[in-house]
Design a protein around this motif. Structure first.
Motif, PDB file in Angstrom:
ATOM      1  N   GLY A  11       0.830  -1.205   0.000  1.00  0.00           N
ATOM      2  CA  GLY A  11       0.000   0.000   0.000  1.00  0.00           C
ATOM      3  C   GLY A  11       0.859   1.247   0.000  1.00  0.00           C
ATOM      4  O   GLY A  11       1.671   1.440   0.902  1.00  0.00           O
ATOM      5  N   GLY A  13      -0.206   4.458   0.177  1.00  0.00           N
ATOM      6  CA  GLY A  13      -0.814   5.675   0.744  1.00  0.00           C
ATOM      7  C   GLY A  13       0.129   6.242   1.786  1.00  0.00           C
ATOM      8  O   GLY A  13       1.287   5.794   1.903  1.00  0.00           O
ATOM      9  N   GLY A  16       1.704   3.641   4.139  1.00  0.00           N
ATOM     10  CA  GLY A  16       2.719   2.825   3.481  1.00  0.00           C
ATOM     11  C   GLY A  16       3.961   3.638   3.139  1.00  0.00           C
ATOM     12  O   GLY A  16       5.094   3.165   3.316  1.00  0.00           O
ATOM     13  N   LEU A  33       4.740  -2.236  -2.475  1.00  0.00           N
ATOM     14  CA  LEU A  33       3.792  -2.730  -3.481  1.00  0.00           C
ATOM     15  C   LEU A  33       2.574  -1.823  -3.510  1.00  0.00           C
ATOM     16  O   LEU A  33       1.940  -1.615  -2.474  1.00  0.00           O
ATOM     17  CB  LEU A  33       3.342  -4.154  -3.132  1.00  0.00           C
ATOM     18  N   ARG A  35      -1.088  -1.042  -5.641  1.00  0.00           N
ATOM     19  CA  ARG A  35      -1.997  -1.601  -6.652  1.00  0.00           C
ATOM     20  C   ARG A  35      -2.250  -0.647  -7.829  1.00  0.00           C
ATOM     21  O   ARG A  35      -2.525  -1.065  -8.933  1.00  0.00           O
ATOM     22  CB  ARG A  35      -3.321  -2.030  -6.003  1.00  0.00           C
ATOM     23  N   ARG A  36      -2.138   0.658  -7.557  1.00  0.00           N
ATOM     24  CA  ARG A  36      -2.402   1.621  -8.633  1.00  0.00           C
ATOM     25  C   ARG A  36      -1.096   1.983  -9.359  1.00  0.00           C
ATOM     26  O   ARG A  36      -0.023   1.541  -8.977  1.00  0.00           O
ATOM     27  CB  ARG A  36      -3.000   2.896  -8.066  1.00  0.00           C
ATOM     28  N   GLY A  58      -9.005  16.327  -2.933  1.00  0.00           N
ATOM     29  CA  GLY A  58      -9.856  16.754  -1.830  1.00  0.00           C
ATOM     30  C   GLY A  58      -9.043  17.635  -0.908  1.00  0.00           C
ATOM     31  O   GLY A  58      -7.833  17.760  -1.071  1.00  0.00           O
ATOM     32  N   GLN A  59      -9.719  18.208   0.053  1.00  0.00           N
ATOM     33  CA  GLN A  59      -9.010  19.123   0.967  1.00  0.00           C
ATOM     34  C   GLN A  59      -8.304  18.283   2.003  1.00  0.00           C
ATOM     35  O   GLN A  59      -8.849  17.314   2.501  1.00  0.00           O
ATOM     36  CB  GLN A  59      -9.994  20.061   1.643  1.00  0.00           C
ATOM     37  N   TYR A  66      -0.333  17.268  14.544  1.00  0.00           N
ATOM     38  CA  TYR A  66      -0.010  16.086  13.733  1.00  0.00           C
ATOM     39  C   TYR A  66       1.494  15.777  13.827  1.00  0.00           C
ATOM     40  O   TYR A  66       2.239  15.883  12.833  1.00  0.00           O
ATOM     41  CB  TYR A  66      -0.374  16.350  12.266  1.00  0.00           C
ATOM     42  N   LEU A 277      -6.216 -10.847   2.182  1.00  0.00           N
ATOM     43  CA  LEU A 277      -4.781 -10.640   2.465  1.00  0.00           C
ATOM     44  C   LEU A 277      -4.303 -11.345   3.729  1.00  0.00           C
ATOM     45  O   LEU A 277      -3.188 -11.863   3.787  1.00  0.00           O
ATOM     46  CB  LEU A 277      -4.514  -9.141   2.605  1.00  0.00           C
ATOM     47  N   ILE A 299     -17.272  11.116   0.915  1.00  0.00           N
ATOM     48  CA  ILE A 299     -16.953  12.554   0.821  1.00  0.00           C
ATOM     49  C   ILE A 299     -17.018  12.932  -0.652  1.00  0.00           C
ATOM     50  O   ILE A 299     -16.585  12.164  -1.517  1.00  0.00           O
ATOM     51  CB  ILE A 299     -15.534  12.862   1.360  1.00  0.00           C
ATOM     52  N   ASP A 422      -4.853   4.387   8.390  1.00  0.00           N
ATOM     53  CA  ASP A 422      -5.599   5.284   9.284  1.00  0.00           C
ATOM     54  C   ASP A 422      -6.623   4.548  10.125  1.00  0.00           C
ATOM     55  O   ASP A 422      -6.965   4.960  11.212  1.00  0.00           O
ATOM     56  CB  ASP A 422      -6.265   6.412   8.477  1.00  0.00           C
ATOM     57  N   ALA A 430     -10.147   9.175  11.441  1.00  0.00           N
ATOM     58  CA  ALA A 430      -9.610   8.865  10.105  1.00  0.00           C
ATOM     59  C   ALA A 430      -8.907  10.092   9.523  1.00  0.00           C
ATOM     60  O   ALA A 430      -9.522  10.911   8.840  1.00  0.00           O
ATOM     61  CB  ALA A 430     -10.751   8.445   9.183  1.00  0.00           C
ATOM     62  N   MET A 432      -4.874  11.959   8.215  1.00  0.00           N
ATOM     63  CA  MET A 432      -3.509  11.718   7.743  1.00  0.00           C
ATOM     64  C   MET A 432      -2.589  11.432   8.932  1.00  0.00           C
ATOM     65  O   MET A 432      -1.663  10.631   8.827  1.00  0.00           O
ATOM     66  CB  MET A 432      -3.018  12.946   6.976  1.00  0.00           C
TER      67      MET A 432
HETATM   68  C1  LIG Z   1     -11.640  13.644   0.279  1.00  0.00           C
HETATM   69  C2  LIG Z   1     -10.863  13.381   1.522  1.00  0.00           C
HETATM   70  C3  LIG Z   1     -10.567  14.432   2.357  1.00  0.00           C
HETATM   71  C4  LIG Z   1      -9.821  14.209   3.507  1.00  0.00           C
HETATM   72  N1  LIG Z   1      -9.500  15.271   4.287  1.00  0.00           N
HETATM   73  C5  LIG Z   1      -8.661  15.098   5.319  1.00  0.00           C
HETATM   74  C6  LIG Z   1      -8.219  16.211   6.069  1.00  0.00           C
HETATM   75  O1  LIG Z   1      -8.623  17.335   5.813  1.00  0.00           O
HETATM   76  N2  LIG Z   1      -7.324  15.990   7.068  1.00  0.00           N
HETATM   77  C7  LIG Z   1      -6.867  14.753   7.385  1.00  0.00           C
HETATM   78  O2  LIG Z   1      -6.024  14.629   8.287  1.00  0.00           O
HETATM   79  N3  LIG Z   1      -7.288  13.663   6.693  1.00  0.00           N
HETATM   80  C8  LIG Z   1      -8.170  13.809   5.673  1.00  0.00           C
HETATM   81  N4  LIG Z   1      -8.604  12.733   4.968  1.00  0.00           N
HETATM   82  C9  LIG Z   1      -8.202  11.396   5.418  1.00  0.00           C
HETATM   83  C10 LIG Z   1      -6.833  11.012   4.903  1.00  0.00           C
HETATM   84  O3  LIG Z   1      -6.686  11.322   3.544  1.00  0.00           O
HETATM   85  C11 LIG Z   1      -6.650   9.504   5.093  1.00  0.00           C
HETATM   86  O4  LIG Z   1      -6.948   9.185   6.425  1.00  0.00           O
HETATM   87  C12 LIG Z   1      -5.223   9.025   4.804  1.00  0.00           C
HETATM   88  O5  LIG Z   1      -4.752   9.587   3.612  1.00  0.00           O
HETATM   89  C13 LIG Z   1      -5.239   7.504   4.734  1.00  0.00           C
HETATM   90  O6  LIG Z   1      -3.955   7.002   4.403  1.00  0.00           O
HETATM   91  P1  LIG Z   1      -3.697   5.439   4.377  1.00  0.00           P
HETATM   92  O7  LIG Z   1      -2.308   5.226   3.960  1.00  0.00           O
HETATM   93  O8  LIG Z   1      -4.154   4.828   5.654  1.00  0.00           O
HETATM   94  O9  LIG Z   1      -4.699   4.851   3.273  1.00  0.00           O
HETATM   95  P2  LIG Z   1      -4.718   5.127   1.688  1.00  0.00           P
HETATM   96  O10 LIG Z   1      -4.325   6.521   1.397  1.00  0.00           O
HETATM   97  O11 LIG Z   1      -6.054   4.692   1.216  1.00  0.00           O
HETATM   98  O12 LIG Z   1      -3.591   4.178   1.103  1.00  0.00           O
HETATM   99  C14 LIG Z   1      -3.768   2.805   0.913  1.00  0.00           C
HETATM  100  C15 LIG Z   1      -3.037   2.383  -0.349  1.00  0.00           C
HETATM  101  O13 LIG Z   1      -3.073   0.969  -0.446  1.00  0.00           O
HETATM  102  C16 LIG Z   1      -3.246   0.628  -1.810  1.00  0.00           C
HETATM  103  N5  LIG Z   1      -3.770  -0.739  -1.837  1.00  0.00           N
HETATM  104  C17 LIG Z   1      -4.980  -1.173  -1.456  1.00  0.00           C
HETATM  105  N6  LIG Z   1      -5.075  -2.496  -1.602  1.00  0.00           N
HETATM  106  C18 LIG Z   1      -3.883  -2.926  -2.064  1.00  0.00           C
HETATM  107  C19 LIG Z   1      -3.378  -4.199  -2.422  1.00  0.00           C
HETATM  108  N7  LIG Z   1      -4.099  -5.317  -2.299  1.00  0.00           N
HETATM  109  N8  LIG Z   1      -2.095  -4.288  -2.895  1.00  0.00           N
HETATM  110  C20 LIG Z   1      -1.334  -3.183  -3.037  1.00  0.00           C
HETATM  111  N9  LIG Z   1      -1.787  -1.938  -2.705  1.00  0.00           N
HETATM  112  C21 LIG Z   1      -3.041  -1.820  -2.220  1.00  0.00           C
HETATM  113  C22 LIG Z   1      -4.216   1.681  -2.309  1.00  0.00           C
HETATM  114  O14 LIG Z   1      -4.204   1.770  -3.719  1.00  0.00           O
HETATM  115  C23 LIG Z   1      -3.663   2.930  -1.618  1.00  0.00           C
HETATM  116  O15 LIG Z   1      -2.676   3.569  -2.387  1.00  0.00           O
HETATM  117  C24 LIG Z   1      -9.389  12.911   3.832  1.00  0.00           C
HETATM  118  C25 LIG Z   1      -9.703  11.834   2.990  1.00  0.00           C
HETATM  119  C26 LIG Z   1     -10.430  12.061   1.847  1.00  0.00           C
HETATM  120  C27 LIG Z   1     -10.748  10.904   0.958  1.00  0.00           C
END
Ligand SMILES: Cc1cc2nc3c(=O)[nH]c(=O)nc-3n(C[C@H](O)[C@H](O)[C@H](O)COP(=O)(O)OP(=O)(O)OC[C@H]3O[C@@H](n4cnc5c(N)ncnc54)[C@H](O)[C@@H]3O)c2cc1C
Length: 464
Positions: A11, A13, A16, A33, A35-36, A58-59, A66, A277, A299, A422, A430, A432
């Protein structure tokens, strides 16, 4: 590199990316790794090809508390792209505005009565209710997990003016759910985190924003770190199953069947992407059930290019009474210092967008323009030059009543497999920061593993 073990992060994000960056900084051999075909997960820049512009998906507002996200930004060299204005702007229909101080005594004053129509009685009641709210965050009543934030506000006597001007809006921002369904415990936990961090840093937590696009902020610097430390990134690599033998991780099977060998794995995918997984992890049933119950909340972000400026007073303005339609308006000219060749770009966020998520994009644009006209006199004759609607049905996991206690810890029963993301258990909702904090905890667990706990073949040692 003294450690020959292979660390695989699933992942790309924030969770990751932070895991990969920090493992690489610690001298580990890392493969990421994703997926996108791009990194960044839910935080990324999004191109509007016809305009050759890259507004964000998005914002992403950032709180001054933080700490782990700032650690990440420092690691990737982009800490300078976040700013904290000293005031926030609240806007009422008709264009009336109030400025909220975010620091010191002015912040306290905002807490007790930012509403322009608040009477002295309202302000006194708001002060008393806010004090009780703070107390109950730190010494939580036993039933907080069973009631909504709205029920909690009613119980502590928070006056309507204080709710309208601040609390309902803040609660929606924190958990992306309307107060009538948001878990009071989730809100209380985040406020408690904020209070603790305020004491730690001797400054109340305030809200800031990035001054650049999300790719520059989060991804580009990570790529530079990866290049420096030799982190391998595999794009379009969809992990299917984490392979475990005799209580230790041995690899990650991809959807096409290939196996990426691994001695340790950080599984940093969102709850809605877990799939099979973790099938080989003994407690997988429990984690899958929790992931399922956490569900998701939608959202909708809208990027509007207008033919004239809206007359904003701040880079971010909260629209009071607009919950469910637009929570906040982001003026990209003020935020990023961008030019207006393609028009004036305003980015709108609708959290808890259960209704909007199913609507056609032109209807969303029409509704949001109608709303802007109610709040901004300058919008009366404004024309939309270009619009981009970004619906995210699974924007974040849901934090409604009944979801407390479901989030799994980063540690699993297999020491070489840790969870991040998250949605795993952190001090935050939820956000960043939750993603970054989960990564810090996951990486810490792996770095504390005694070397013998990891099985690896001597033929994998570099140079052998
Ligand atoms: C529109 C929007 C606005 C937001 N606004 C705020 C804000 O203002 N302030 C704030 O603090 N937070 C905000 N958030 C929340 C924040 O963006 C998320 O909590 C954070 O980015 C999550 O990160 P993550 O790494 O946990 O998950 P993700 O960013 O979802 O990353 C997970 C990654 O895993 C990959 N993946 C999934 N399955 C697989 C697989 N099987 N194999 C390989 N890769 C895989 C996905 O493609 C993705 O790239 C917002 C979210 C959104 C959607």
């Amino acid at each position: 590199m003294n450690d020959p073990r292979r660390y695989v992060v699933i992942g790309g994000g924030l969770a990751g990316l932070a895991s990969a960056v920090w493992l690489a900084e610690a001298g580990k051999r890392v493969t990421l790794l994703e997926r996108r075909g791009r990194l960044g997960g839910r935080t990324h820049a999004l191109e509007v090809p016809s305009l050759r512009d890259i507004p964000d998906n998005g914002q992403h507002v950032i709180a001054s508390g933080y700490d782990h996200l700032f650690r990440y930004l420092t690691s990737v060299g982009t800490r300078q792209y976040v700013t904290f204005p000293h005031r926030g702007v609240l806007r009422w229909p008709g264009g009336r505005t109030t400025t909220m101080g975010t620091k010191g005594i002015r912040a306290l004053r905002s807490l007790f009565g930012a509403h322009p129509d608040a009477s002295l009685g309202d302000k006194l009641r708001a002060a008393a209710a806010t004090a009780r709210l703070g107390y109950e965050c730190l010494r939580q009543p036993a039933d907080l997990a069973e009631i909504s934030t709205e029920q909690w506000f009613q119980r502590i006597g928070m006056p309507a003016t204080a709710r309208e001007a601040l609390w309902d809006w803040l609660a929606l921002g924190i958990a992306a759910e309307p107060v009538r369904q948001e878990s009071a415990k989730v809100f209380a936990d985040v406020l408690a985190t904020g209070i603790r961090l305020g004491v730690k840093h001797r400054e109340p937590v305030s809200i800031g924003y990035p001054t650049t696009d999300l790719d520059t902020l989060f991804v580009d610097g990570a790529l530079r770190v990866f290049e420096r430390y030799g982190v391998e990134v595999q794009y379009r690599a969809v992990a299917r199953r984490i392979l475990i033998e005799d209580g230790t991780v041995t690899g990650v099977r991809l959807v096409e069947g290939d196996v990426v060998p691994a001695d340790a794995v950080v599984c940093a995918v969102p709850n809605s992407y877990l799939g099979g997984l973790l099938d080989q992890l003994p407690e997988h049933d429990e984690i899958y059930a929790a992931a399922d119950k956490l569900g998701y909340t939608p959202i909708v972000s809208t990027n509007l290019y207008l033919d004239r400026p809206l007359g904003t007073e701040g880079a971010m303005e909260a629209l009071i009474g607009g919950a469910g339609i637009i929570d906040e308006v982001f003026d990209r000219q003020r935020m990023h210092g961008r030019g207006t060749l393609n028009g004036w770009l305003y980015c709108l966020t609708t959290s808890g967008a259960y209704e909007q998520i199913h609507k056609p994009h032109d209807v969303v644009v029409e509704e949001q323009m109608a709303l802007l006209r109610r709040y901004y006199p300058e919008a009366a004759d404004a024309k939309v030059l270009h619009a981009q609607v970004v619906p995210m049905p699974r924007a974040t996991f849901s934090q409604v009543v009944g979801t407390d206690g479901l989030r799994p810890p980063q540690r699993t029963s297999v020491p070489t497999l840790v969870l991040a993301g998250d949605w795993t258990r952190t001090d935050w909702s939820a956000t960043m920061e939750s993603a970054a904090q989960s990564a810090a905890r996951a990486v810490d667990l792996l770095l504390k593993l005694p070397a013998p706990a990891l099985a690896f073949d001597s033929h994998d040692r570099p140079g052998e």
